[in-house]
Structures are given as C-alpha cells and as structure tokens.
Scaffold this active site. Structure first.
Site, PDB file in Angstrom:
ATOM      1  CE  LYS A   1      24.481  69.383 -28.491  1.00 61.80           C
ATOM      2  NZ  LYS A   1      24.442  69.968 -27.543  1.00 61.80           N
TER       3      LYS A   1
HETATM    4  N1  GLU Z   1      26.944  72.705 -27.604  1.00 62.33           N
HETATM    5  C1  GLU Z   1      26.960  73.778 -26.179  1.00 62.33           C
HETATM    6  C2  GLU Z   1      26.641  72.793 -25.090  1.00 62.33           C
HETATM    7  O1  GLU Z   1      26.192  71.547 -25.384  1.00 62.33           O
HETATM    8  C3  GLU Z   1      27.202  74.737 -26.052  1.00 62.33           C
HETATM    9  C4  GLU Z   1      25.220  75.016 -26.440  1.00 62.33           C
HETATM   10  C5  GLU Z   1      25.316  76.706 -26.235  1.00 62.33           C
HETATM   11  O2  GLU Z   1      25.716  77.473 -25.983  1.00 62.33           O
HETATM   12  O3  GLU Z   1      24.456  77.065 -26.288  1.00 62.33           O
HETATM   13  O4  GLU Z   1      26.053  73.065 -24.696  1.00 62.33           O
END
Ligand code: GLU
Length: 424
Positions: A110
């Site tokens: 992230k």
């Molecule tokens: N931000 C989204 C999550 O927390 C999607 C992550 C992604 O598609 O890589 O799952």
C-alpha cells in the site's frame, strides 16, 4: 469520524492484535509468525512539486511492501490527510491477507501521500502524481509492485501513473508495461466492472450471508459511512435488491431519511457538491445519532477505527459489513461479538476490488478485453469461493468471521513458506 482523528491510534497495532489472535488459535509456526509480523520493504520518498502559483512544495510519499510470497506486491495508493507510515504499514499488511483470502496470486502493499486532494487543482494533482511516480522509480513495476486506486485517488490518477511510468521506460518496453497500475480508465487499459468491483463484491457477500440466514434483503434497511467509490456503489447495487438506505455519513456530515435515501440521486449529488450534506429530502444528524441509526446492516466504507470500544455499544444493527479497510478496532470487534452482532471482515468483504484489479492485470498481460458479464461472473465465483472457505473455517475453529478469514489467509501463506523454505 471526527473522534478518530482526534485520538492517536496505531492502526498497525490493530492488525497485530487481529493477526496474533488467529495465529494463536491455529497454532501458526512461530518462524512464519515472525516473518509475517514484519513488512518487507518500506519506501519513503520526499519530492518537490511546483504549485500553480510558482511556489515549490515538498511532499512525502510512501510505499510499503508487506509480502510477496504469493505473487507481486499489490495494493492501492491513498491521498488523504491521515496517511502516515503506521497507517500504510497496516493497509499493506491487510492487502497480503486479502489477496490470500481471495486466493489470487498476488502479495500485499500500500502507499500514499499525506495530502487533502480537495486543496489542490487538477494541474497540481497531476504534477504531484507524476513526480511521486518518478520518485518511486523501480520500486514499483508491472511484474513487481502494482498500485491501484484507494481513498482519494481514482482512474485518472492511475492513467497519469501509467503514462509517467512508461515514459521512463525505453520505447520497446512501453506497451508491455500497461499493467503497472490497475483501476485505469477503460480506454487506457482498465477493466469493465473495476470501478464498481469493491461495492459489487461487498453486495455479493451480503447476499450470501442473507441467504445463509434466511434474511430478506428486499425488506432490509442499512446505513453507510463514506460515499466515495465503495460506499456509493454498494448503495446503488443494494438499491437494485430493494434494501432501504436510511443514513449516510461522510466528511461533510451525516444525513437521514427513515423512508430511504435514493442511492443514485445521492451519488449524483455527491459528484456535483463534493459531499452528502444538504441532500434534498434528508435531515442532518450528528455523528452519535448516525451511529445509533436503527437498521439491519451498518456498512462502514470510509476510514479505519470507526467501530471502537467507545462506539460499538451504540450500534443498533444485526450485521456489520466492512467495506472499508480496518474500520473495527479489536475492542470494537469484541463488543460486537458479545452483543451478538455478526461482523463480516474487510479482508473478505472488500476483496472484490483487488480481485477485478487482478482481472485487469491479466487482460493487459494477454492483450485482451473481457466483457462485463465475464468479469462479474468471475468475480462472483471468486467471492463465493472465499466466502465459503471462510464460513467453513469459522465453524471448524468455532470462531468469529475475522479470525476465520485470517486463518484462511495465514494457512495459505504458511503452506507456501513450508514448501519453498527460506533462501539460501
Ligand atoms: N485499494 C483497494 C483495496 O484496499 C484495491 C487494491 C487493488 O486493487 O490493488 O483493496
């Protein structure tokens, strides 16, 4: 939402407590426990950007890569004032559990920048995004670490990341790199169904739970915290099932209507006005009244730590569905359990987003376009498989939904570590 920003809480502590509870119950190998208790890489970049008035501002961006034993690092980028290393670390770790629960061959990461996107012009956001991508350099890559949208980012921002990233490659490499990000606009290589995917997956999980509990969704009422991509799509899809949306809260305030708020009209209103406050036909309520809304389901779809030791006693629902990442603290979760409120966990509920990201990544790698029916059918199959696996693990270990989901994830990760061993 306000009381959470006031208090300094470590969201990573919450992940650690959730992880330890599951690891204890399943008797996770102590070495694997130590490995998974750590992130792999934590990248912090400070980079200058020229603002519209000619001044220069330095921003701090993060990318935390938690684990890649199941596949390339994967996870969103968040643009929000609350972003800090502790939060990004927690969100990266949840991604590892999430991709493992969904059983897709990806790891967890992230990133983000601490900023309030509403304070910047489109031009400034484009410069910030491009310069952040440049600063990350080879710390991301289409077969290595693949960002996606999260709170405060969207398809447009992904298109800028794509363009910046491929511009830094040699001309020969550019077309082979379009899977550097997912959640792109459709014409730039995005997937049909990706925009609604997190909401769609959330609704699939609610339908499966309702089916198990002989619960009629056409007569159900619910309320939602957050009306961004996830909250609004969840509500639009629940409207199609006939459920009544009683209250919504976002950063601009909370609104209520006993007879129901129209999700499509509210989404259009939020798009135009930037928030739910003042939506015609609704009454403004305060945060405490919002939490006490009498309904069948509460769907947190905003930030972490909303259901805590302090707020969990106020809820007046049968079911909590975590569309947000980390909305419930361990103390909040214990109170829900004592009160007999079922809580479907984030790492299962909101895994539809990363699942369709995986489908987008596959389409890009294969130079294919899948139609919406195919994407939805594959998403449903993935969510159903994950839900059933978590449900059977829940009864096998006689535990709560979250701990069961962790056990599913940790078992998969532990198996791969056992099979591969540790280099050298
Ligand atoms: N931000 C989204 C999550 O927390 C999607 C992550 C992604 O598609 O890589 O799952």
């Amino acid at each position: 939402m306000t009381e959470n920003t006031k208090k300094k809480v470590s969201v990573y502590d919450n992940v650690t407590k959730q992880f330890n509870k599951a690891a204890d119950l399943m008797g996770l190998d102590p070495d694997i426990r130590t490995i998974l208790s750590n992130t792999t890489n934590e990248i912090v970049v400070n980079f200058p950007v020229t603002m519209d008035d000619g001044s220069i501002k330095v921003f701090t961006g993060y990318r935390v890569q938690h684990n890649s034993v199941l596949g390339p690092y994967k996870g969103g980028l968040r643009f929000h004032p609350s972003v800090n290393i502790d939060e990004v670390r927690a969100l990266a770790t949840w991604m590892t559990w999430k991709t493992a629960v969904a059983h897709i061959p990806l790891g967890g990461a992230k990133g983000g920048i601490q900023l309030d996107p509403s304070q910047y012009s489109i031009n400034e956001l484009r410069h910030i995004t491009r310069r952040f991508t440049f600063a990350l350099g080879n710390n991301i890559g289409p077969e290595y670490d693949i960002p996606a949208p999260d709170v405060g980012t969207n398809a447009q921002i992904m298109a800028w990341i794509l363009d910046t990233y491929v511009s830094m490659r040699s001309p020969q490499e550019r077309h082979g790199a379009s899977h550097i990000v997912t959640g792109k606009p459709i014409e730039s290589g995005g997937s049909l169904g990706r925009e609604k995917a997190t909401g769609q997956g959330t609704v699939y999980v609610i339908e499966m739970w309702a089916n198990d509990n002989n619960f009629d969704l056409s007569k159900a009422s619910y309320f939602v915290q957050g009306f961004g991509n996830v909250g609004s799509w969840t509500a639009k899809l629940l409207k199609q099932l006939g459920s009544t949306l009683k209250a919504v809260e976002d950063a601009t305030g909370a609104i209520f209507n006993e007879n129901g708020l129209d999700a499509d009209e509210l989404a259009a209103y939020v798009e135009a006005k930037g928030g739910v406050a003042g939506f015609p036909g609704s009454t403004a309520i305060d945060h405490d009244t919002f939490l006490r809304t009498k309904a069948d389901i509460f769907i947190p779809a905003a930030l972490e730590n909303q259901i805590t030791g302090e707020t969990a006693p106020k809820l007046n629902v049968k079911l909590v569905v975590e569309a947000a990442n980390g909305p419930t603290s361990p103390e909040g979760g214990d109170i829900l359990e004592e009160r007999g409120i079922d809580a479907l966990p984030d790492i299962l509920v909101n895994s539809g987003g990363v699942t369709v990201s995986y489908f987008e990544w596959l389409q890009n790698k294969r130079s294919e376009y899948w139609d919406l029916e195919e994407v939805d059918a594959k998403l449903f199959k993935t969510m159903k498989r994950a839900y059933r696996k978590v449900r059977s693990t829940k009864s096998e270990y006689n535990t709560d939904w979250r701990t069961a989901a962790y056990i599913v994830a940790l078992s998969r990760l532990a198996t791969v570590y056992r099979e591969r061993g540790i280099f050298p």
